[in-house]
Scaffold this active site. Sequence first.
Site, PDB file in Angstrom:
ATOM      1  N   GLU A 169     -32.232 -17.675 -33.297  1.00  0.00           N
ATOM      2  CA  GLU A 169     -31.019 -17.195 -33.979  1.00  0.00           C
ATOM      3  C   GLU A 169     -31.137 -15.698 -34.260  1.00  0.00           C
ATOM      4  OE1 GLU A 169     -28.779 -19.318 -33.706  1.00  0.00           O
ATOM      5  OE2 GLU A 169     -30.121 -21.022 -33.387  1.00  0.00           O
TER       6      GLU A 169
ATOM      7  N   ALA B 155     -28.895 -24.729 -35.299  1.00  0.00           N
ATOM      8  CA  ALA B 155     -28.631 -23.598 -36.176  1.00  0.00           C
ATOM      9  C   ALA B 155     -27.557 -22.714 -35.547  1.00  0.00           C
ATOM     10  CB  ALA B 155     -29.904 -22.781 -36.384  1.00  0.00           C
ATOM     11  N   MET B 156     -27.066 -21.757 -36.316  1.00  0.00           N
ATOM     12  CA  MET B 156     -25.980 -20.908 -35.818  1.00  0.00           C
ATOM     13  C   MET B 156     -26.196 -19.461 -36.224  1.00  0.00           C
ATOM     14  SD  MET B 156     -23.263 -20.734 -34.111  1.00  0.00           S
ATOM     15  CE  MET B 156     -22.564 -19.115 -33.829  1.00  0.00           C
ATOM     16  N   GLU B 157     -26.010 -18.583 -35.235  1.00  0.00           N
ATOM     17  CA  GLU B 157     -26.390 -17.171 -35.372  1.00  0.00           C
ATOM     18  C   GLU B 157     -25.326 -16.280 -36.015  1.00  0.00           C
ATOM     19  OE1 GLU B 157     -25.743 -18.740 -32.361  1.00  0.00           O
ATOM     20  OE2 GLU B 157     -24.632 -17.403 -31.021  1.00  0.00           O
ATOM     21  N   ASN B 158     -24.441 -16.793 -36.867  1.00  0.00           N
ATOM     22  CA  ASN B 158     -23.410 -15.967 -37.504  1.00  0.00           C
ATOM     23  C   ASN B 158     -23.986 -14.625 -37.952  1.00  0.00           C
ATOM     24  OD1 ASN B 158     -21.850 -18.487 -37.588  1.00  0.00           O
ATOM     25  ND2 ASN B 158     -23.302 -19.003 -39.197  1.00  0.00           N
TER      26      ASN B 158
ATOM     27  N   GLU C  51     -26.939 -17.661 -24.216  1.00  0.00           N
ATOM     28  CA  GLU C  51     -27.876 -18.752 -24.507  1.00  0.00           C
ATOM     29  C   GLU C  51     -29.097 -18.754 -23.580  1.00  0.00           C
ATOM     30  OE1 GLU C  51     -27.832 -19.953 -27.197  1.00  0.00           O
ATOM     31  OE2 GLU C  51     -25.752 -19.800 -27.886  1.00  0.00           O
TER      32      GLU C  51
ATOM     33  N   GLU D  34     -18.520 -21.653 -34.043  1.00  0.00           N
ATOM     34  CA  GLU D  34     -18.734 -21.781 -32.600  1.00  0.00           C
ATOM     35  C   GLU D  34     -18.546 -23.259 -32.201  1.00  0.00           C
ATOM     36  OE1 GLU D  34     -22.548 -20.509 -31.088  1.00  0.00           O
ATOM     37  OE2 GLU D  34     -21.802 -20.505 -29.047  1.00  0.00           O
TER      38      GLU D  34
HETATM   39  N1  0A1 Z   1     -25.108 -20.908 -30.761  1.00  0.00           N
HETATM   40  C1  0A1 Z   1     -26.005 -21.775 -31.452  1.00  0.00           C
HETATM   41  C2  0A1 Z   1     -25.832 -23.207 -31.281  1.00  0.00           C
HETATM   42  C3  0A1 Z   1     -24.567 -23.857 -31.684  1.00  0.00           C
HETATM   43  C4  0A1 Z   1     -23.629 -24.152 -30.725  1.00  0.00           C
HETATM   44  C5  0A1 Z   1     -22.520 -24.881 -31.010  1.00  0.00           C
HETATM   45  C6  0A1 Z   1     -22.371 -25.304 -32.281  1.00  0.00           C
HETATM   46  O1  0A1 Z   1     -21.268 -26.059 -32.569  1.00  0.00           O
HETATM   47  C7  0A1 Z   1     -20.551 -26.583 -31.525  1.00  0.00           C
HETATM   48  C8  0A1 Z   1     -23.274 -24.995 -33.256  1.00  0.00           C
HETATM   49  C9  0A1 Z   1     -24.394 -24.264 -32.941  1.00  0.00           C
HETATM   50  C10 0A1 Z   1     -27.389 -21.519 -30.907  1.00  0.00           C
HETATM   51  O2  0A1 Z   1     -27.575 -21.393 -29.708  1.00  0.00           O
HETATM   52  O3  0A1 Z   1     -28.309 -21.487 -31.684  1.00  0.00           O
HETATM   53 ZN    ZN Z   2     -28.408 -19.886 -29.007  1.00  0.00          ZN
END
Ligand code: 0A1
Ligand code: ZN
Length: 868
Positions: A302, A266-269, A324, A125
Amino acid sequence: MNEHKKIHLKDYRPFEFIVDHVDLVFDIRDDHTRVTSKLKMKKDPARANETTPLVLNKGTFDIISVVAGDMVLLPGEYKSDDEIFSLVATPDIFELEITNILKPDENTALEGLYRSGSILCTQCEAQGFRNITPYPDRPDVMAPFSCTIVADKTRYPVLLSNGNLVKSGDLDNNRHFAVWEDPFKKPCYLFALVAGDLDVLEDRFTTASGRDVALKIYSEKENIDRCSHAMTSLKQAMAWDEKRFGREYDLDLYQIVAINDFNAGAMENKGLNIFNAKYVLADPQTATDDDFMGIQGVIAHEYFHNWTGNRITLKNWFQLSLKEGLTVFRDQEFSSDMNSRPVQRISDVKKLMAAQFPEDSGPMVHPVRPDAYIKMDNFYTMTVYEKGAEVIRMIYQLLGQALFRTGMDLYFEKFDGMAVTLEDFVGVMAKVSGRNLDQFFRWYTQSGTPAVSMTRQYDENTKSMSLTFTQATSPDRNQSEKKPFHIPVRIALINRAGETVKQDALYELTQETDTFKFENVPADIYPSVFREFTAPVRLTTDFSDQDLAFLMARDTDPFNQWHAAQTLFVNEIKNLVTAIQAGNPMAVSAGLVNAFSLALEENQKDRAFLSRALALPQETEIKDHFEIIDVEAIHQARTFLKQTLAQKLTSEFKTVYELCRSANSDDISGGAMADRSLKNLCLSYLGSLANNDVQDIVQKQFEHAGNMTDEFAAFKILSHMNADVRDKACPAFYDKWQARTLVIDKWFSVQAQSSLEDTLDQVKKLTTHKDFTMANPNKVRALIFAFAMNNPMHFHRVDGQGYEFTAERILMLDKINPQTAARLCSCFNLWKRYDENRQAMMKKQLETMAEQKELSRNLYEIVSRALE
Ligand code: 0A1
Ligand code: ZN
């Protein structure tokens, strides 16, 4: 500065193809990784038989081979540059196999496939997947993925990706493989891969419908015993989402990996969250109570994305707040249910006011749904996240909990597996409630913080109180004229005895001016308005400081008590600033000292709340209340107020400090945290006096603290006292914690935020410390961000050296990590709000940056907006 193209929402077009399946193979070698991607694709049926070129996004890597169907394509038969891979024409249904080589060890931007220590991992992301393989890198293209990872067994014993592990085994030459399949269609920004030598903490969760889910948290071996709080938080989040939103987890496995080098939190993969280690690892010795709370919130955030973001995703990146804002709202509600609701609300609103309101008054002002961007990374903002959550909260207020839940159920039912828009979300809320939310939708499309003023009129004859609200929003780069917002206001009436005379109810502002009349009420009555902060507005009222002191003590909404206290503090500081600027002596009003002292006497009640209510706003928050920011005067005024309160109430602070000391040092229950927070607030006031007596108390706590909360609180206070004290405390703290990188981040940040004279020199020296590196975002945040964003006195030095140092670092960082460089550059955003001398110096730094030949697109966007 080269110009860069803007992407506009109005230019959105659906993709011309459908991806039926993605099959990825990662062959990990010592100095490179070979990626093979097999795409099964077809033309959108509406375009069958048309000649539609296939255009895929692509990073700067080299392509090794392209096979279309069973034809090997020669380089002339496809086009490929640093941004795009394309074929002039394709059949209606086809398979495409592309092989390319990546160099993860050279990837310092931490986007795509990169190395963090001994671990290989990905961050996709917003648009990082294109750096892995050519692909339609956009959230509305969803496909099932499978992923095969092949690597050396010793270096990379653990091989992870999304979904379920379907096959694994050994190969020749000490190599092994794992095959992962994710049954859920997903956009590529949710793809993830991890390979490394990791330990795992395992647990299980049984969902409401009886599905057994394996939970696995991975970290470097030496940290695995610090993952249990994260695991507890995960199980709390899973149970809460079932109870509050009826949402169960959908795979048999949920994995979290803690990484040291990460651009965000953090990242929600899907099925494989990747976390900044800061939001996983904790024990009372190395993490503060705030860290524990942060972990609980981010783990939940996440997890909640699995439904709000992953199962239902975005039609395009402009809709980012759809996932978000909604997910922040959900994690805020979760934290409120797990901990203290009023304290959670105070901390959420404080964050909004401290960071989102200023965003609205600077060059990055944008609607919750932006209209255009150059780099999407720059729009992971307070506006999209925090104001976005407030907008959801307003819908929740307007509909009430039950209807809101009905709306959420319909949203999940109707849009599961789809990529949708904010209109789709608000549409279901309108549908279930039968309400027209058209005007309300302006919250998504019109930028700026509305200023709302409230005045009271009492009519003796009819015994009625009228409340008149007016709203106005300043024009900005997005709209030259603002239309009124639909603003919910929760109001109750309270009498002098602090009793509720009229129960709390919701009112709605829709015009520039709205008046509400309350009949048959006594004259000496107080309206409590915007209870729980019903809308993200700047509120001014006709309350006198006496009224505010009453509300601070007696408002029946704890949030409004806090707000009244903060307004009193700000008013006092404003008066002090005026005195300083006029060359008059400073004096703190007796009324404020009295209100403060009375509040402190209530220390047997809610200590967590009290510690928030009695904390002075930070200089960075205070500045938002001035049109022209006088850095020195604000610092002087706040210090004077703090010291005066400490002096006048020394014995009260000491008493409360002692009263709150009983908490068991490794108890992280709400009660123990509350005790520590009030205790350390008292210590911070006392510490501002910096006499031998208090120095002794602080020093003792520093040396004998049984947990990081107390140790860090004392360390912070010592870092401001004087150079001798600091120069003893810093090495002591370092020697004790040098093996713990997250604690060393705290060590850097405390020094960067010190108020002592030589802070900039110290910070410069620290950039050469063996534990500091510009390549690690946590280290950069700890030292450089902390200095530039949280130390106004030194960042805004009159000689401009704070600016010069920071700008140099931004340019240095831009070569390594453009995303983080762009974020750091926002410290210059409010340059037009300072005196002429500072304006000129800040502008000069921005211009120097703008003159660079090779500015990243990320930094270009921030700098050019600031200079516009
Ligand atoms: N989607 C994640 C946050 C996130 C957004 C961008 C990133 O790289 C540009 C990395 C993580 C969240 O809201 O937790
Ligand atoms: Zn988020």
